[in-house]
Design a protein around this motif. Structure first.
Motif, PDB file in Angstrom:
ATOM      1  N   CYS A  18       0.631  -1.285   0.101  1.00  0.00           N
ATOM      2  CA  CYS A  18       0.027  -0.054   0.082  1.00  0.00           C
ATOM      3  C   CYS A  18       0.955   1.111   0.004  1.00  0.00           C
ATOM      4  O   CYS A  18       1.047   1.783   1.073  1.00  0.00           O
ATOM      5  N   PRO A  19       1.510   1.430  -0.924  1.00  0.00           N
ATOM      6  CA  PRO A  19       2.343   2.871  -1.435  1.00  0.00           C
ATOM      7  C   PRO A  19       1.755   4.054  -0.750  1.00  0.00           C
ATOM      8  O   PRO A  19       2.681   4.980  -0.689  1.00  0.00           O
ATOM      9  N   GLY A  20       0.553   4.074  -0.823  1.00  0.00           N
ATOM     10  CA  GLY A  20      -0.040   5.578  -0.794  1.00  0.00           C
ATOM     11  C   GLY A  20      -0.079   5.837   0.918  1.00  0.00           C
ATOM     12  O   GLY A  20      -0.358   7.056   1.192  1.00  0.00           O
ATOM     13  N   PHE A  21       0.364   5.167   1.889  1.00  0.00           N
ATOM     14  CA  PHE A  21       0.541   5.395   3.129  1.00  0.00           C
ATOM     15  C   PHE A  21       1.861   6.088   3.268  1.00  0.00           C
ATOM     16  O   PHE A  21       2.907   5.777   3.206  1.00  0.00           O
ATOM     17  N   ALA A  22       1.690   7.295   4.149  1.00  0.00           N
ATOM     18  CA  ALA A  22       3.004   7.778   4.683  1.00  0.00           C
ATOM     19  C   ALA A  22       3.291   7.173   5.888  1.00  0.00           C
ATOM     20  O   ALA A  22       4.507   7.228   6.256  1.00  0.00           O
ATOM     21  N   PRO A  41      -1.982  10.035   4.539  1.00  0.00           N
ATOM     22  CA  PRO A  41      -2.672   8.881   5.028  1.00  0.00           C
ATOM     23  C   PRO A  41      -1.845   7.822   5.830  1.00  0.00           C
ATOM     24  O   PRO A  41      -0.589   7.791   5.679  1.00  0.00           O
ATOM     25  N   CYS A  74      -6.925   9.605   7.335  1.00  0.00           N
ATOM     26  CA  CYS A  74      -6.560  10.579   6.207  1.00  0.00           C
ATOM     27  C   CYS A  74      -7.236  11.831   6.681  1.00  0.00           C
ATOM     28  O   CYS A  74      -8.180  12.297   7.144  1.00  0.00           O
ATOM     29  N   ASP A  78      -7.750  13.934   1.751  1.00  0.00           N
ATOM     30  CA  ASP A  78      -7.383  12.822   1.176  1.00  0.00           C
ATOM     31  C   ASP A  78      -8.324  11.953   0.844  1.00  0.00           C
ATOM     32  O   ASP A  78      -9.484  12.084   1.029  1.00  0.00           O
ATOM     33  N   THR A  79      -8.162  11.113  -0.059  1.00  0.00           N
ATOM     34  CA  THR A  79      -9.374  10.012  -0.395  1.00  0.00           C
ATOM     35  C   THR A  79      -9.055   8.711   0.178  1.00  0.00           C
ATOM     36  O   THR A  79      -8.196   7.925  -0.158  1.00  0.00           O
ATOM     37  N   ALA A  82      -9.378   5.189  -1.457  1.00  0.00           N
ATOM     38  CA  ALA A  82      -8.369   4.640  -2.428  1.00  0.00           C
ATOM     39  C   ALA A  82      -7.443   4.112  -1.465  1.00  0.00           C
ATOM     40  O   ALA A  82      -7.006   2.998  -1.817  1.00  0.00           O
ATOM     41  N   GLN A  83      -7.141   4.315  -0.180  1.00  0.00           N
ATOM     42  CA  GLN A  83      -6.275   3.909   0.850  1.00  0.00           C
ATOM     43  C   GLN A  83      -7.000   2.635   1.234  1.00  0.00           C
ATOM     44  O   GLN A  83      -6.439   1.607   1.237  1.00  0.00           O
ATOM     45  N   GLN A  86      -6.470  -0.052  -1.302  1.00  0.00           N
ATOM     46  CA  GLN A  86      -5.267  -0.629  -1.302  1.00  0.00           C
ATOM     47  C   GLN A  86      -5.171  -1.580  -0.250  1.00  0.00           C
ATOM     48  O   GLN A  86      -4.700  -2.866  -0.364  1.00  0.00           O
TER      49      GLN A  86
END
Length: 140
Positions: A18-22, A41, A74, A78-79, A82-83, A86
């Motif tokens: 899940c590359p969208g998470f910081a 996120p 989020c 943020d969306t 999408a997270q 993922q």
């Protein structure tokens, strides 16, 4: 008795898939918090429940079920959908290393919208058939 907690493997799976998470870490809270100031996120995982069924009389083994929570946080801009997507793609049917079970979606819900944050919580179940040896003796 072996500890079947897969929290660390679950963190690693979410972080890699899940590359969208910081931020991906183990949860240090059980409810949304007022002073949350980490990057978003974010995904925080934790073991929410651990249970076992009665031992099988013939094999003297118990099936275990673990429920893991994943907090998805989020900012409202943020969306989170999408997270959430993922996370679901990463965990549906995943078999954690050393486990004989696969992850199954249990439930998800909007926990809270607080200030600028959306707090979404999902629960995932891992059933491990015949994982624990019963402590009693069976005579046949």
């Amino acid at each position: 008795m072996q500890d079947y907690d897969i929290t660390n493997a679950l963190k690693a799976r979410v972080a890699s898939e899940c590359p969208g998470f910081a931020v991906v870490d183990e949860a240090w809270f059980s409810e949304p918090i007022d002073d949350y100031n980490d990057k978003t996120p974010a995904a925080y995982v934790y073991l929410a429940e651990d249970s076992a069924e009665a031992a099988n009389e013939l094999s003297r083994r118990q099936a275990t079920a673990q429920v893991y929570g994943v907090f998805i946080i989020c900012e409202t801009g943020d969306t989170f959908r999408a997270q959430r997507h993922q996370v679901r793609e990463a965990l549906f049917g995943w078999q954690p290393p050393g486990s004989s079970g696969v992850m199954a979606f249990h439930s998800g819900q909007m926990q809270e919208i607080r200030g600028r944050y959306v707090w979404w919580r999902e629960y995932w179940t891992l059933e491990t058939p015949n994982a624990l040896t019963a402590s009693r003796t069976v005579t046949i």
